[in-house]
Design a protein around this motif. Structure first.
Motif, PDB file in Angstrom:
ATOM      1  N   LEU A  41     -53.263 -35.202 -24.670  1.00  0.00           N
ATOM      2  CA  LEU A  41     -52.881 -34.196 -23.671  1.00  0.00           C
ATOM      3  C   LEU A  41     -51.703 -34.681 -22.843  1.00  0.00           C
ATOM      4  O   LEU A  41     -50.771 -33.911 -22.555  1.00  0.00           O
ATOM      5  CB  LEU A  41     -54.070 -33.873 -22.767  1.00  0.00           C
ATOM      6  CG  LEU A  41     -53.819 -32.854 -21.663  1.00  0.00           C
ATOM      7  CD1 LEU A  41     -53.449 -31.500 -22.272  1.00  0.00           C
ATOM      8  CD2 LEU A  41     -55.049 -32.707 -20.785  1.00  0.00           C
ATOM      9  N   THR A  42     -51.714 -35.943 -22.465  1.00  0.00           N
ATOM     10  CA  THR A  42     -50.608 -36.503 -21.693  1.00  0.00           C
ATOM     11  C   THR A  42     -49.309 -36.473 -22.493  1.00  0.00           C
ATOM     12  O   THR A  42     -48.252 -36.105 -21.966  1.00  0.00           O
ATOM     13  CB  THR A  42     -50.934 -37.954 -21.274  1.00  0.00           C
ATOM     14  OG1 THR A  42     -52.144 -37.951 -20.523  1.00  0.00           O
ATOM     15  CG2 THR A  42     -49.822 -38.551 -20.439  1.00  0.00           C
ATOM     16  N   MET A  43     -49.383 -36.850 -23.756  1.00  0.00           N
ATOM     17  CA  MET A  43     -48.193 -36.841 -24.603  1.00  0.00           C
ATOM     18  C   MET A  43     -47.660 -35.417 -24.788  1.00  0.00           C
ATOM     19  O   MET A  43     -46.455 -35.183 -24.719  1.00  0.00           O
ATOM     20  CB  MET A  43     -48.510 -37.449 -25.972  1.00  0.00           C
ATOM     21  CG  MET A  43     -48.912 -38.892 -25.936  1.00  0.00           C
ATOM     22  SD  MET A  43     -47.541 -40.000 -25.718  1.00  0.00           S
ATOM     23  CE  MET A  43     -46.681 -39.767 -27.245  1.00  0.00           C
ATOM     24  N   THR A  44     -48.560 -34.464 -25.014  1.00  0.00           N
ATOM     25  CA  THR A  44     -48.156 -33.070 -25.206  1.00  0.00           C
ATOM     26  C   THR A  44     -47.513 -32.520 -23.939  1.00  0.00           C
ATOM     27  O   THR A  44     -46.485 -31.843 -23.992  1.00  0.00           O
ATOM     28  CB  THR A  44     -49.375 -32.220 -25.594  1.00  0.00           C
ATOM     29  OG1 THR A  44     -49.955 -32.764 -26.774  1.00  0.00           O
ATOM     30  CG2 THR A  44     -48.983 -30.778 -25.849  1.00  0.00           C
ATOM     31  N   THR A  45     -48.106 -32.824 -22.801  1.00  0.00           N
ATOM     32  CA  THR A  45     -47.557 -32.348 -21.528  1.00  0.00           C
ATOM     33  C   THR A  45     -46.187 -32.954 -21.270  1.00  0.00           C
ATOM     34  O   THR A  45     -45.261 -32.252 -20.844  1.00  0.00           O
ATOM     35  CB  THR A  45     -48.520 -32.693 -20.378  1.00  0.00           C
ATOM     36  OG1 THR A  45     -49.797 -32.116 -20.657  1.00  0.00           O
ATOM     37  CG2 THR A  45     -48.005 -32.161 -19.054  1.00  0.00           C
ATOM     38  N   ALA A  46     -46.041 -34.237 -21.527  1.00  0.00           N
ATOM     39  CA  ALA A  46     -44.751 -34.897 -21.326  1.00  0.00           C
ATOM     40  C   ALA A  46     -43.682 -34.294 -22.234  1.00  0.00           C
ATOM     41  O   ALA A  46     -42.547 -34.056 -21.800  1.00  0.00           O
ATOM     42  CB  ALA A  46     -44.885 -36.396 -21.578  1.00  0.00           C
ATOM     43  N   GLN A  47     -44.028 -34.036 -23.482  1.00  0.00           N
ATOM     44  CA  GLN A  47     -43.071 -33.433 -24.409  1.00  0.00           C
ATOM     45  C   GLN A  47     -42.675 -32.038 -23.939  1.00  0.00           C
ATOM     46  O   GLN A  47     -41.497 -31.667 -23.979  1.00  0.00           O
ATOM     47  CB  GLN A  47     -43.651 -33.368 -25.811  1.00  0.00           C
ATOM     48  CG  GLN A  47     -42.680 -32.796 -26.822  1.00  0.00           C
ATOM     49  CD  GLN A  47     -43.279 -32.679 -28.215  1.00  0.00           C
ATOM     50  OE1 GLN A  47     -44.486 -32.762 -28.380  1.00  0.00           O
ATOM     51  NE2 GLN A  47     -42.437 -32.478 -29.203  1.00  0.00           N
ATOM     52  N   HIS A  48     -43.632 -31.263 -23.463  1.00  0.00           N
ATOM     53  CA  HIS A  48     -43.337 -29.911 -22.980  1.00  0.00           C
ATOM     54  C   HIS A  48     -42.407 -29.967 -21.770  1.00  0.00           C
ATOM     55  O   HIS A  48     -41.459 -29.177 -21.663  1.00  0.00           O
ATOM     56  CB  HIS A  48     -44.639 -29.193 -22.630  1.00  0.00           C
ATOM     57  CG  HIS A  48     -44.436 -27.775 -22.238  1.00  0.00           C
ATOM     58  ND1 HIS A  48     -44.126 -27.398 -20.958  1.00  0.00           N
ATOM     59  CD2 HIS A  48     -44.471 -26.631 -22.958  1.00  0.00           C
ATOM     60  CE1 HIS A  48     -43.991 -26.090 -20.901  1.00  0.00           C
ATOM     61  NE2 HIS A  48     -44.192 -25.602 -22.106  1.00  0.00           N
ATOM     62  N   VAL A  49     -42.660 -30.890 -20.870  1.00  0.00           N
ATOM     63  CA  VAL A  49     -41.807 -31.028 -19.682  1.00  0.00           C
ATOM     64  C   VAL A  49     -40.389 -31.403 -20.095  1.00  0.00           C
ATOM     65  O   VAL A  49     -39.412 -30.844 -19.572  1.00  0.00           O
ATOM     66  CB  VAL A  49     -42.404 -32.070 -18.715  1.00  0.00           C
ATOM     67  CG1 VAL A  49     -41.403 -32.460 -17.636  1.00  0.00           C
ATOM     68  CG2 VAL A  49     -43.674 -31.532 -18.075  1.00  0.00           C
TER      69      VAL A  49
END
Length: 70
Positions: A28-36
């Motif tokens: 989830l952290t990786m996905t959120t960082a990529q989206h940002v």
């Protein structure tokens, strides 16, 4: 929930549900960082296009003003 197995048991390490929870948090952290990052890049591109268009309009207005001068 984040407890290791007792030393008296044959098992060692973290419990499987804890490992899955940790893995899901990392994902989830990786996905959120990529989206940002993608959103920030997209907004920067939009801003650059707006600035380029504004600069072009300003240059055209200056050329029109210069040509109108006697």
């Amino acid at each position: 929930m984040w407890v290791q197995h007792q030393n008296g048991t044959k098992r060692q390490g973290w419990l499987l549900p804890d490992a899955l929870l940790a893995l899901s948090i990392v994902a989830l952290t990786m996905t959120t960082a990529q989206h940002v990052l993608l959103t920030t890049e997209h907004l920067a591109q939009q801003r650059q296009e707006q600035l380029t268009q504004a600069r072009y309009r300003h240059d055209q207005a200056l050329l029109a003003w210069a040509e109108a001068q006697p």
